[in-house]
Design a protein around this motif. Structure first.
Motif, PDB file in Angstrom:
ATOM      1  N   UNK A 140       1.226  -1.101   0.009  1.00  0.00           N
ATOM      2  CA  UNK A 140      -0.082   0.053  -0.114  1.00  0.00           C
ATOM      3  C   UNK A 140       0.802   1.331   0.414  1.00  0.00           C
ATOM      4  N   UNK A 141       0.641   2.238  -0.778  1.00  0.00           N
ATOM      5  CA  UNK A 141       1.780   3.615  -0.758  1.00  0.00           C
ATOM      6  C   UNK A 141       0.321   4.526  -0.836  1.00  0.00           C
ATOM      7  N   UNK A 142       1.352   4.671   0.668  1.00  0.00           N
ATOM      8  CA  UNK A 142       0.659   6.256   1.144  1.00  0.00           C
ATOM      9  C   UNK A 142      -0.541   6.851  -0.162  1.00  0.00           C
ATOM     10  N   UNK A 143      -1.368   7.885  -0.345  1.00  0.00           N
ATOM     11  CA  UNK A 143      -1.743   8.884  -1.146  1.00  0.00           C
ATOM     12  C   UNK A 143      -2.008   7.717  -2.245  1.00  0.00           C
ATOM     13  N   UNK A 144      -1.858   6.322  -3.025  1.00  0.00           N
ATOM     14  CA  UNK A 144      -2.387   6.148  -3.760  1.00  0.00           C
ATOM     15  C   UNK A 144      -3.345   4.938  -3.386  1.00  0.00           C
ATOM     16  N   UNK A 145      -2.869   3.687  -2.698  1.00  0.00           N
ATOM     17  CA  UNK A 145      -4.077   2.772  -2.389  1.00  0.00           C
ATOM     18  C   UNK A 145      -4.431   3.007  -1.172  1.00  0.00           C
ATOM     19  N   UNK A 146      -4.465   4.052  -0.265  1.00  0.00           N
ATOM     20  CA  UNK A 146      -4.431   4.282   1.271  1.00  0.00           C
ATOM     21  C   UNK A 146      -3.963   5.552   1.343  1.00  0.00           C
ATOM     22  N   UNK A 147      -5.180   6.899   2.291  1.00  0.00           N
ATOM     23  CA  UNK A 147      -5.315   8.350   2.348  1.00  0.00           C
ATOM     24  C   UNK A 147      -3.483   8.431   2.385  1.00  0.00           C
ATOM     25  N   UNK A 148      -3.037   9.947   2.244  1.00  0.00           N
ATOM     26  CA  UNK A 148      -2.181  10.107   2.265  1.00  0.00           C
ATOM     27  C   UNK A 148      -1.751  11.869   2.949  1.00  0.00           C
ATOM     28  N   UNK A 149      -1.036  12.507   2.994  1.00  0.00           N
ATOM     29  CA  UNK A 149       0.187  13.111   4.448  1.00  0.00           C
ATOM     30  C   UNK A 149      -0.867  14.572   3.152  1.00  0.00           C
ATOM     31  N   UNK A 150      -1.580  14.995   2.241  1.00  0.00           N
ATOM     32  CA  UNK A 150      -2.192  16.182   2.684  1.00  0.00           C
ATOM     33  C   UNK A 150      -3.201  16.903   3.150  1.00  0.00           C
ATOM     34  N   UNK A 151      -2.263  16.440   4.690  1.00  0.00           N
ATOM     35  CA  UNK A 151      -3.003  16.693   5.849  1.00  0.00           C
ATOM     36  C   UNK A 151      -2.376  17.832   6.461  1.00  0.00           C
ATOM     37  N   UNK A 152      -3.043  17.764   7.941  1.00  0.00           N
ATOM     38  CA  UNK A 152      -1.948  18.536   9.142  1.00  0.00           C
ATOM     39  C   UNK A 152      -0.850  17.912   9.765  1.00  0.00           C
ATOM     40  N   UNK A 153      -1.801  16.334  10.103  1.00  0.00           N
ATOM     41  CA  UNK A 153      -1.048  15.748  11.456  1.00  0.00           C
ATOM     42  C   UNK A 153      -1.536  14.197  10.669  1.00  0.00           C
ATOM     43  N   UNK A 154      -0.707  12.889  10.886  1.00  0.00           N
ATOM     44  CA  UNK A 154      -0.665  11.414  11.008  1.00  0.00           C
ATOM     45  C   UNK A 154      -0.169  10.724  10.838  1.00  0.00           C
ATOM     46  N   UNK A 155      -0.755   9.091  11.532  1.00  0.00           N
ATOM     47  CA  UNK A 155       0.077   8.670  12.347  1.00  0.00           C
ATOM     48  C   UNK A 155       0.825   7.362  11.577  1.00  0.00           C
ATOM     49  N   UNK A 156       1.592   6.746  11.389  1.00  0.00           N
ATOM     50  CA  UNK A 156       2.475   6.118  10.740  1.00  0.00           C
ATOM     51  C   UNK A 156       3.606   4.778  11.294  1.00  0.00           C
ATOM     52  N   UNK A 157       3.744   4.112  10.545  1.00  0.00           N
ATOM     53  CA  UNK A 157       4.971   3.131  11.061  1.00  0.00           C
ATOM     54  C   UNK A 157       6.145   3.931  11.259  1.00  0.00           C
ATOM     55  N   UNK A 158       6.874   3.741  12.713  1.00  0.00           N
ATOM     56  CA  UNK A 158       7.602   4.619  12.327  1.00  0.00           C
ATOM     57  C   UNK A 158       8.819   4.113  11.902  1.00  0.00           C
TER      58      UNK A 158
END
Length: 342
Positions: free
Chosen positions: A108-126
């Motif tokens: 799953x690529x962020x912003x392609x198959x799942x929601x990505x980073x055009x937002x203020x904050x997000x949780x990611x795998x460290x």
């Protein structure tokens, strides 16, 4: 919390999404500062990228700041500036177990198959955060594009002194160009756009450029540049099936051809005179590996890679819808656009 969503091709919508919760074990909460725009985003906007689904919050080239970390996280601390490796892999499939995390079977690529980073904050795998405290947020957002080219050049095993032809002088082709130069090879860049070739020559120091037409004259010009040897390596970054099929004709005997561009079309090429007679190696290059991000951050820190020519356009978060259509036209001179979220 604000976010920008592609509701459908060419249709932007500002949406409110929930604030992220506290990070769980192995996770990090990050603030998004910069989002780079690449061909994947442009293809998603136009409805032409194979893996894009709607509605979708784009954004996979990210420069972020760590706000909080979950239990067991040791690779980043609060306050770190990071580049994001946006390829979310399952860690369990056969590909992942062999270290081929870039082509995870459940990728799953962020912003392609799942929601990505055009937002203020997000949780990611460290584990997908790469510390880049000596880089600007713009540079951190550029690392992912460079990683695509880095991986393609590694796939081709480019050697010093080889003739390497890059077809397509967009951001992905230019990222491959950076690592061709690092490898000590001779780059030749081909494109249909005189504007892009002028940029490559003037801003990136490439002496050998080729404006391609799809006619025999292209091969004649390449022969003249290479003493009739053609290219030891051809890296096709166009995503155009006609170009990709023809790229085999531009390779030297015993050469390697790497497809880093993506098409949904079938490729048709003559096997006996092109592939078999020349004993070519044909391969794909998808995404990048974690080690590529670490390497690129170090190369930027050392000044080996100059990021100054790359970022040609900027937009504020609230101006994206108005700015985006012009970024789809390479004749506007856009190489890399960066969105300022903060």
């Amino acid at each position: 919390m604000k976010a920008l969503q592609l509701e459908q091709p060419k249709t932007w919508k500002t949406v409110d999404i929930p604030e992220p919760s506290a990070p769980a074990a192995g996770e990090a909460l990050v603030r998004i500062h910069r989002v780079g725009v690449c061909g994947t985003d442009l293809g998603g906007y136009l409805g032409k990228f194979p893996f894009f689904s709607y509605p979708r919050i784009p954004g996979h080239e990210l420069g972020v700041e760590v706000l909080a970390v979950g239990e067991g996280v040791t690779n980043v601390v609060v306050g770190d500036k990071c580049s994001v490796e946006p390829y979310i892999n399952c860690q369990k499939c056969y590909s992942c177990r062999r270290g081929l995390t870039n082509c995870c079977e459940h990728h799953q690529t962020l912003g392609v198959m799942c929601d990505g980073g055009l937002t203020e904050k997000m949780i990611l795998p460290a584990r997908k955060l790469h510390v880049a405290n000596n880089l600007t947020y713009e540079q951190s957002a550029l690392v992912e594009t460079l990683a695509i080219g880095c991986h393609a050049v590694d796939r081709a095993a480019v050697k010093s002194g080889e003739n390497v032809l890059v077809i397509g002088a967009g951001p992905i082709g230019l990222s491959a160009l950076e690592f061709i130069k690092v490898a000590g090879a001779r780059p030749i860049v081909a494109d249909i756009s005189e504007t892009r070739l002028q940029f490559v020559h003037e801003k990136m120091g490439v002496n050998d450029t080729l404006k391609v037409t799809g006619e025999d004259v292209d091969i004649e010009q390449l022969d003249a540049m290479t003493s009739n040897q053609r290219a030891d390596v051809v890296i096709d970054a166009t995503g155009n099936h006609h170009s990709m099929a023809r790229s085999l004709e531009l390779a030297a005997f015993g050469g390697r051809v790497v497809y880093v561009g993506i098409t949904q079309q079938n490729l048709n090429f003559p096997h006996a005179p092109a592939m078999h007679r020349r004993e070519l190696t044909l391969m794909a290059s998808r995404n990048a590996l974690s080690r590529d991000f670490t390497r690129i951050i170090e190369l930027i820190e050392k000044g080996t890679i100059d990021t100054q020519p790359w970022i040609t356009h900027h937009a504020k978060f609230e101006d994206v819808a108005a700015s985006f259509p012009s970024w789809t036209d390479p004749e506007t001179g856009v190489v890399k656009a960066v969105i300022h979220v903060d």
